[in-house]
Design an enzyme around this catalytic site. Structure first.
Site, PDB file in Angstrom:
ATOM      1  N   GLN A 250       0.832  -1.210   0.000  1.00 45.87           N
ATOM      2  CA  GLN A 250       0.000   0.000   0.000  1.00 45.87           C
ATOM      3  C   GLN A 250       0.859   1.250   0.000  1.00 45.87           C
ATOM      4  O   GLN A 250       0.589   2.214  -0.714  1.00 45.87           O
ATOM      5  CB  GLN A 250      -0.912   0.005   1.237  1.00 45.87           C
ATOM      6  CG  GLN A 250      -1.994  -1.046   1.205  1.00 45.87           C
ATOM      7  CD  GLN A 250      -2.839  -0.972  -0.049  1.00 45.87           C
ATOM      8  OE1 GLN A 250      -3.463   0.043  -0.317  1.00 45.87           O
ATOM      9  NE2 GLN A 250      -2.846  -2.038  -0.818  1.00 45.87           N
TER      10      GLN A 250
ATOM     11  N   HIS B  57       2.121   3.021  -3.226  1.00 48.91           N
ATOM     12  CA  HIS B  57       1.181   3.718  -4.115  1.00 48.91           C
ATOM     13  C   HIS B  57       1.417   5.219  -4.130  1.00 48.91           C
ATOM     14  O   HIS B  57       1.370   5.863  -5.178  1.00 48.91           O
ATOM     15  CB  HIS B  57      -0.260   3.474  -3.659  1.00 48.91           C
ATOM     16  CG  HIS B  57      -0.869   2.213  -4.178  1.00 48.91           C
ATOM     17  ND1 HIS B  57      -1.091   1.986  -5.513  1.00 48.91           N
ATOM     18  CD2 HIS B  57      -1.329   1.112  -3.536  1.00 48.91           C
ATOM     19  CE1 HIS B  57      -1.651   0.797  -5.682  1.00 48.91           C
ATOM     20  NE2 HIS B  57      -1.797   0.244  -4.496  1.00 48.91           N
TER      21      HIS B  57
ATOM     22  N   GLU C 243     -10.153   0.648   3.990  1.00 43.73           N
ATOM     23  CA  GLU C 243     -10.399   0.150   2.633  1.00 43.73           C
ATOM     24  C   GLU C 243     -10.104  -1.350   2.541  1.00 43.73           C
ATOM     25  O   GLU C 243     -10.943  -2.142   2.113  1.00 43.73           O
ATOM     26  CB  GLU C 243      -9.513   0.915   1.649  1.00 43.73           C
ATOM     27  CG  GLU C 243      -9.670   0.456   0.205  1.00 43.73           C
ATOM     28  CD  GLU C 243      -8.676   1.121  -0.725  1.00 43.73           C
ATOM     29  OE1 GLU C 243      -8.866   1.026  -1.954  1.00 43.73           O
ATOM     30  OE2 GLU C 243      -7.691   1.744  -0.252  1.00 43.73           O
ATOM     31  N   HIS C 244      -8.891  -1.745   2.907  1.00 43.80           N
ATOM     32  CA  HIS C 244      -8.489  -3.149   2.888  1.00 43.80           C
ATOM     33  C   HIS C 244      -8.204  -3.604   4.317  1.00 43.80           C
ATOM     34  O   HIS C 244      -7.316  -3.046   4.974  1.00 43.80           O
ATOM     35  CB  HIS C 244      -7.215  -3.356   2.064  1.00 43.80           C
ATOM     36  CG  HIS C 244      -7.282  -2.848   0.665  1.00 43.80           C
ATOM     37  ND1 HIS C 244      -6.699  -1.654   0.278  1.00 43.80           N
ATOM     38  CD2 HIS C 244      -7.868  -3.364  -0.441  1.00 43.80           C
ATOM     39  CE1 HIS C 244      -6.908  -1.463  -1.011  1.00 43.80           C
ATOM     40  NE2 HIS C 244      -7.624  -2.479  -1.483  1.00 43.80           N
TER      41      HIS C 244
ATOM     42  N   ASP D 299      -6.335  -7.128  -5.753  1.00 43.03           N
ATOM     43  CA  ASP D 299      -6.124  -6.084  -6.764  1.00 43.03           C
ATOM     44  C   ASP D 299      -6.249  -6.627  -8.182  1.00 43.03           C
ATOM     45  O   ASP D 299      -6.616  -5.885  -9.098  1.00 43.03           O
ATOM     46  CB  ASP D 299      -4.731  -5.475  -6.604  1.00 43.03           C
ATOM     47  CG  ASP D 299      -4.693  -4.400  -5.542  1.00 43.03           C
ATOM     48  OD1 ASP D 299      -5.753  -3.923  -5.129  1.00 43.03           O
ATOM     49  OD2 ASP D 299      -3.574  -4.035  -5.125  1.00 43.03           O
TER      50      ASP D 299
ATOM     51  N   HIS E 280     -54.139  15.737  -3.962  1.00 37.45           N
ATOM     52  CA  HIS E 280     -53.861  14.307  -3.773  1.00 37.45           C
ATOM     53  C   HIS E 280     -55.153  13.578  -3.389  1.00 37.45           C
ATOM     54  O   HIS E 280     -55.479  12.525  -3.950  1.00 37.45           O
ATOM     55  CB  HIS E 280     -52.819  14.097  -2.661  1.00 37.45           C
ATOM     56  CG  HIS E 280     -51.400  14.315  -3.098  1.00 37.45           C
ATOM     57  ND1 HIS E 280     -50.948  15.507  -3.582  1.00 37.45           N
ATOM     58  CD2 HIS E 280     -50.328  13.466  -3.112  1.00 37.45           C
ATOM     59  CE1 HIS E 280     -49.661  15.400  -3.866  1.00 37.45           C
ATOM     60  NE2 HIS E 280     -49.262  14.165  -3.600  1.00 37.45           N
TER      61      HIS E 280
END
Length: 438
Positions: A264, A267, A332-333, A366, A425
């Site tokens: 990670q 990135h 996230e993960h 991934d 209505h």
């Protein structure tokens, strides 16, 4: 030190956790203003603005006629990739397709005894735009993004799927990206990127038709552009830097933990790599492994900065405490590198994706595991889910009354309408009740 280590229940630990729980953010004012101007320019000037920005930032010789990838370029791309790549691409596509086919929803109907029919009509959107980053000027083509965005759209039944991706300085797109696009049935591809590509997809130009849904990862300008056009179009999510949180006990393998944290961290300097462990020994050994493995990374500087500025190891008393903290962070993960991880899965409430066991690296998710890798970040896993087939579907309610059924519900409808002060209505029901069918 490569990464900070804190006790979760210490003052420093509580301060760190407080920051993690409040990590949702949007672009700074400068980025927002820049993007707003880009969107306005493309909305008003169309292709001229798109080409102007593309020439300035990507391909100096780009022309309007050169924006769209030609059939010849697609054909040539097939001969520019090797068999090994093509085999891996097909393998990944098959896995992703098989998983996402399970996500497809069907329309359904319910019929009551009085003859009323209600239900839900599930239909795909007409068009979708897929944003695919260029990847360091095309040298690292993100083919997995093509698969993860394009395959669910195909399964949903989206009729028109458009891909945009920034070209290299030579005005070309990586053959690997073109082959991946063709593999998932996308041939409508445009050589443009960043916020101006998002603007073109949202507003349309003479060359690039507008779409209903925009998906795909990108830098802060792409993310901000998607945020600003949201509402006019649907977007997948407002994504932040990539994240991983590993829950580990004394049985975990420090080398495995470190490798996944670095996966990670490489990135982006803003990527978030966290370890929550019950073992101080595992924490110490993991630091050693991080130092050891960093030395062999091509993106060593990026990964090191990420670990030093955003990474952390938190030491807790029990696995229960670790899971509770992971749920609060909503990562996230989420990796469970603990004894019998399936025992703890029912305790997980908030995570984009959950990876169970020592031999389930996040990298498998991934590329080839099958589930989507476009996942909620910045704590939004508390309220949102991965990109999937549903992203490209919309649902319409179905309602059909017989006269007898309406007579049965009329008093209730009229009473509630009167309560809300909506006399028209009420009257819309009364006129039908009073009608004798003459």
């Amino acid at each position: 030190m490569t990464i900070r280590v804190v006790q979760a229940n210490s003052a420093d630990g509580k301060k760190l956790i407080e920051g993690l729980l409040d990590r949702f953010g949007v672009a700074d004012a400068g980025c927002r203003e820049t993007v707003s101007d880009i969107l306005l320019q493309v909305q008003n000037r169309g292709d001229d603005a798109v080409v102007e920005y593309t020439r300035k930032f990507d391909a100096p010789e780009m022309t309007v006629d050169g924006l769209r990838v030609t059939e010849q370029e697609l054909s040539e791309a097939m001969s520019q990739v090797d068999d090994d790549f093509f085999g891996s691409l097909r393998h990944a596509a098959e896995r992703i397709r098989h998983f996402h086919e399970r996500e497809m929803e069907d329309s359904w109907l319910l019929t009551r005894e009085d003859g009323t029919v209600t239900g839900r009509l599930v239909r795909p959107v007409d068009s979708a735009g897929l944003y695919v980053p260029g990847g360091q000027g095309g040298s690292t083509p993100l083919v997995s993004s093509v698969l993860m965005n394009g395959i669910p759209a195909s399964i949903a039944g989206v009729d028109r799927r458009v891909m945009v991706t920034p070209p290299g300085a030579d005005g070309k797109v990586s053959p690997a990206l073109l082959v991946a696009a063709k593999e998932v049935g996308i041939t409508d591809i445009y050589k443009t990127g960043s916020a101006w590509a998002i603007a073109a997809l949202a507003y349309g130009t003479d060359s690039i038709p507008p779409v209903d849904v925009i998906v795909g990862p990108g830098n802060q300008y792409v993310a901000e552009a998607k945020r600003q056009v949201m509402g006019r179009v649907r977007i997948d999510m407002i994504a932040g830097p990539s994240e991983v949180l590993i829950v580990a006990d004394e049985n975990a393998r420090p080398a495995f933990i470190a490798s996944d944290m670095l996966a990670q961290a490489e990135h982006d300097p803003q990527a978030l790599a966290l370890l929550i462990t019950t073992s101080e020994d595992i924490a110490t050994q993991t630091i050693g492994e991080l130092e050891k493995q960093l030395e062999s990374l091509s993106r060593q500087d990026i990964a090191r900065k990420s670990l030093q500025t955003r990474g952390a190891i938190l030491v807790t008393d029990t696995i229960e405490d670790s899971i509770d903290l992971a749920n609060m962070i909503a990562i996230e993960h989420l990796e469970l590198q603990v004894r019998d991880p399936w025992q703890w899965l029912p305790k997980v409430r908030h995570a984009g994706a959950v990876f169970l066991g020592d031999y389930t690296p996040e990298a498998a998710g991934d590329y080839v595991a099958g589930p989507n890798h476009v996942l909620p970040t910045m704590g939004t896993a508390r309220i949102s889910s991965a990109l999937g087939v549903e992203t490209f579907l919309k649902k319409s309610s179905i309602i059909s009354y017989s006269r007898a059924a309406l007579l049965g519900d009329a008093d209730h409808i009229r009473r509630l309408a009167r309560l809300e002060g909506l006399t028209a209505h009420e009257r819309s029901v009364a006129v039908r009740v009073e009608d004798k069918g003459e």
